[in-house]
Design a protein around this motif. Structure first.
Motif, mmCIF file in Angstrom:
data_model
loop_
_atom_site.group_PDB
_atom_site.id
_atom_site.type_symbol
_atom_site.label_atom_id
_atom_site.label_comp_id
_atom_site.label_asym_id
_atom_site.label_seq_id
_atom_site.Cartn_x
_atom_site.Cartn_y
_atom_site.Cartn_z
ATOM 1 N N LEU A 420 0.847 -1.212 0.000
ATOM 2 C CA LEU A 420 0.000 0.000 0.000
ATOM 3 C C LEU A 420 0.874 1.251 0.000
ATOM 4 N N CYS A 421 1.878 1.281 0.911
ATOM 5 C CA CYS A 421 2.714 2.487 1.042
ATOM 6 C C CYS A 421 3.618 2.681 -0.174
ATOM 7 N N LYS A 424 1.855 4.173 -2.973
ATOM 8 C CA LYS A 424 1.583 5.607 -2.778
ATOM 9 C C LYS A 424 2.890 6.408 -2.820
ATOM 10 N N ARG A 425 3.869 5.920 -3.542
ATOM 11 C CA ARG A 425 5.184 6.585 -3.700
ATOM 12 C C ARG A 425 5.954 6.698 -2.380
ATOM 13 N N MET A 445 6.818 9.640 2.774
ATOM 14 C CA MET A 445 5.776 9.656 1.741
ATOM 15 C C MET A 445 5.367 11.076 1.403
ATOM 16 N N GLU A 449 -0.441 11.967 -1.146
ATOM 17 C CA GLU A 449 -0.902 10.595 -1.344
ATOM 18 C C GLU A 449 -1.770 10.098 -0.189
ATOM 19 N N ILE A 450 -1.621 10.692 1.008
ATOM 20 C CA ILE A 450 -2.425 10.189 2.126
ATOM 21 C C ILE A 450 -3.686 11.018 2.338
ATOM 22 N N PHE A 454 -6.123 7.060 1.987
ATOM 23 C CA PHE A 454 -5.069 6.212 2.539
ATOM 24 C C PHE A 454 -5.487 5.580 3.870
ATOM 25 N N LYS A 457 -7.999 2.735 3.568
ATOM 26 C CA LYS A 457 -7.377 1.515 3.036
ATOM 27 C C LYS A 457 -6.512 0.844 4.088
ATOM 28 N N THR A 499 -1.387 16.492 -9.844
ATOM 29 C CA THR A 499 -1.073 15.090 -9.565
ATOM 30 C C THR A 499 0.331 14.764 -10.060
ATOM 31 N N ASN A 503 0.930 9.218 -12.165
ATOM 32 C CA ASN A 503 -0.474 8.876 -11.904
ATOM 33 C C ASN A 503 -1.438 9.585 -12.853
ATOM 34 N N ASP A 595 -11.709 5.678 -7.621
ATOM 35 C CA ASP A 595 -10.662 4.753 -7.190
ATOM 36 C C ASP A 595 -10.447 3.692 -8.253
#
Length: 595
Positions: A420-421, A424-425, A445, A449-450, A454, A457, A499, A503, A595
């Motif tokens: 997951l992390c 998210k780069r 991070m 992204e969070i 985030f 999830k 963005t 992405n 999503d």
């Protein structure tokens, strides 16, 4: 002074600190019978419903031990990561901290980050194992975690229960013996640390502060060091369940000051109070301007409510000085405000309070974070809104805010959490096993992204077990692009987003597909395009509705029908030139849930 004890309570969300504070108030007879509610110190309805503390509270208790009377000043702090600065100022106003750990859940991320702040300020830590009455408590296991974390003896950990009142007397005695009395110079110039402020509609802003050195009397002319403003102390006093006026507050006391201040901007948490005639040499260290980390546009659903919305946000700001706002307008949504929040929970709470306290229905645009754009002329521009980004030809480079994220979870979920992390780069900084089955992961991070989904999830991957905490670490160079959505060649500013380049293609394609479902069909074709600068990266078309113009021709020559169809075609062409596409409200909200 030797009989004063100042302490705060630190814990992760939902480890029972407000309930334990109730028992302390009850035992010291500070609050009796009908005044004692569940979570007495959480005065907002929202706090009670959600079971979270949003605003820190202070209260004074009296306690008798070995025929001596002691004064306890308790500061109950929020547990959520968005309010970390408020917690740090509350910690700075204390000499001791009760570290509360849930015996059923063990140590979690927020516990550790608040504990580090307390240790940095040299506070005496009293470890307490709460919820010991629960059948699923694991005292030995959690005690081992606490010993690993702070290196205390097993005998020092107090077993307690906020529900049944077990161990409360033991806690109060430990506070007397373990927490040092406040240090300070009663004869020195006045130095007071503001750790919180509240708004009262009759009295103005009430600032809560701790007297570090010197003393303050009613009627003194005082100055707030960081804002440079001067006021007369109309009233000073201590904090019971209500405000209790006093003639003078001495070194080590915690109390309040009312001086007829009307705007919340003039009282900043972390500021220093001193006398105008005999000022202190320097302010108390650690003052910071609270910086918003998430920005979103807030628009009234009905454009006529714009002025009402402004009044509502201004009133809300009196109670919550960390909320910032400035007017902005959008071609799609009309007039509204760009608001700055401390984080996503803060944003949710502000929305909820606007709805409850002021009956304001609002639309919130996609939340985004502040970026720094550097132009080729060497200018530095802070960008809070995608439409504020300069033309791509003028930009040298863009920087985005980064965070250090700390996740504590059961080791079963480590693989999924890492993917997951990394998706998210994120970059893994360290992985550390706290016990055989609990692991701590630290990632660097991008904050952007969070902001979206985030946290949801994270919770679903870890079945609710992972705890998450973060702090900002500064800005880093990033390859960011502005993604625009065009309808028939017209840019829709409310749907623009900043963005990362990697992405952008996926996001543009998904937005076009989603809008194709939501935009109603017109009499002409509607082209939905996603563009980066002048380059179109994705396109969908909403097909035209066609009126059957040949319905009245039954039989007859084909040229008759063709003539009518040609005529219709010309009309369609003209219509497309003047055609205007209405974007429904739900399209803006649906883009949030992409999503």
């Amino acid at each position: 002074m030797k009989n004063i004890r100042n302490f705060c309570i630190i814990a992760h969300i939902d480890h029972g600190k407000s309930t334990l504070a109730d028992r302390l108030l009850e035992f010291t007879k500070t609050v009796s019978g009908k005044d004692l509610l569940e979570q007495t110190l959480d005065s907002m309805d929202l706090e009670r419903e959600r079971g979270i503390t949003i605003k820190s509270k202070a209260i004074q208790m009296k306690y008798e031990h070995n025929n001596e009377n002691y004064t306890f000043n308790l500061i109950d702090t929020p547990g959520h990561v968005d309010f970390a600065y408020e917690v740090s100022r509350a910690i700075a106003a204390c000499e001791g901290a009760l570290l509360i750990v849930d015996a059923t859940q063990g140590i979690q991320a927020q516990t550790i980050s608040n504990l580090y702040q307390a240790v940095d300020h040299d506070l005496t830590i009293i470890p307490i194992l709460n919820k010991m009455d629960m059948p699923n408590a694991m005292p030995e296991e959690v005690e081992d975690q606490i010993i690993d974390l702070i290196g205390c003896d097993r005998s020092e950990i107090i077993h307690a229960s906020g529900k049944t009142g077990m161990g409360i007397e033991n806690i109060l005695e430990t506070i007397v013996h373990a927490v040092p009395a406040p240090k300070g110079e009663p004869e020195a110039p006045l130095q007071g640390l503001i750790f919180d402020s509240v708004f009262n509609s009759f009295r103005g802003i009430i600032a809560y502060f701790k007297v570090v050195n010197g003393s303050i009397k009613k009627g003194d002319l005082v100055k707030f060091v960081n804002t440079g403003k001067e006021y007369y102390a109309d009233e000073v006093g201590i904090l019971g369940l209500d405000l209790v006026p006093r003639g003078e507050l001495k070194t080590g006391d915690v109390g309040y000051i009312i001086s007829g201040i009307k705007t919340s901007k003039e009282v900043k948490v972390g500021d220093t109070i001193t006398h105008v005639k005999r000022p202190c040499d320097k302010a108390i260290a650690g003052f910071e301007e609270v910086k918003p980390m998430v920005f979103a546009g807030v628009y009234p659903i009905d454009t006529e409510d714009y002025e009402d919305l402004r009044a509502s946000i201004e009133k809300l700001q009196l109670n919550d000085a960390s909320l910032t706002f400035q007017p902005e307008s959008s071609a799609a949504l009309g007039f509204g405000f760009r608001c700055g929040f401390l984080g996503l929970l803060h944003m949710e709470i502000v929305q909820e309070r606007l709805d409850r306290e002021f009956n304001m229905d609002v639309i919130t645009t996609v939340p985004n974070v502040p970026y720094l754009a550097y132009t080729k002329k060497g200018e530095k521009i802070e960008v809070h809104n995608p439409s504020g980004l300069p033309d791509p030809g003028l930009i040298e480079y863009v920087e985005e805010p980064y965070i250090s994220a700390q996740i504590i979870s059961h080791s079963d979920y480590i693989g999924n959490l890492m993917s997951l992390c990394l998706g998210k780069r994120g970059e893994l900084v360290k992985q550390h096993y706290l016990t055989t089955d609990r692991v701590e992961l630290v990632f660097d991070m991008p904050l952007a992204e969070i902001v979206f989904d985030f946290y949801d999830k994270l919770k679903s991957i870890s079945k609710g077990y992972a705890s998450f905490d973060y702090h900002t670490t500064g800005f880093r160079l990033s390859k960011l692009v502005k993604l625009d959505i065009l309808l028939n060649g017209e840019n829709v500013d409310a749907l623009s987003a900043l963005t990362h380049f990697d992405n952008a293609y996926g996001m543009g394609k998904r937005m076009c597909e989603k809008l194709k479902e939501l935009i109603p069909r017109q009499q002409f074709d509607v082209a939905i395009q996603a563009a980066i600068g002048s380059k179109i990266i994705s396109r969908e078309t909403v097909k035209a509705l066609r009126k059957d113009v040949t319905a009245k021709c039954y039989g007859g020559d084909i040229s008759r029908k063709r003539k009518l169809l040609e005529k219709q075609k010309k009309g369609k062409k003209r219509m497309k030139q003047v055609g205007n596409v209405e974007v429904p409200q739900k399209a803006f909200l649906a883009v949030l849930k992409l999503d």
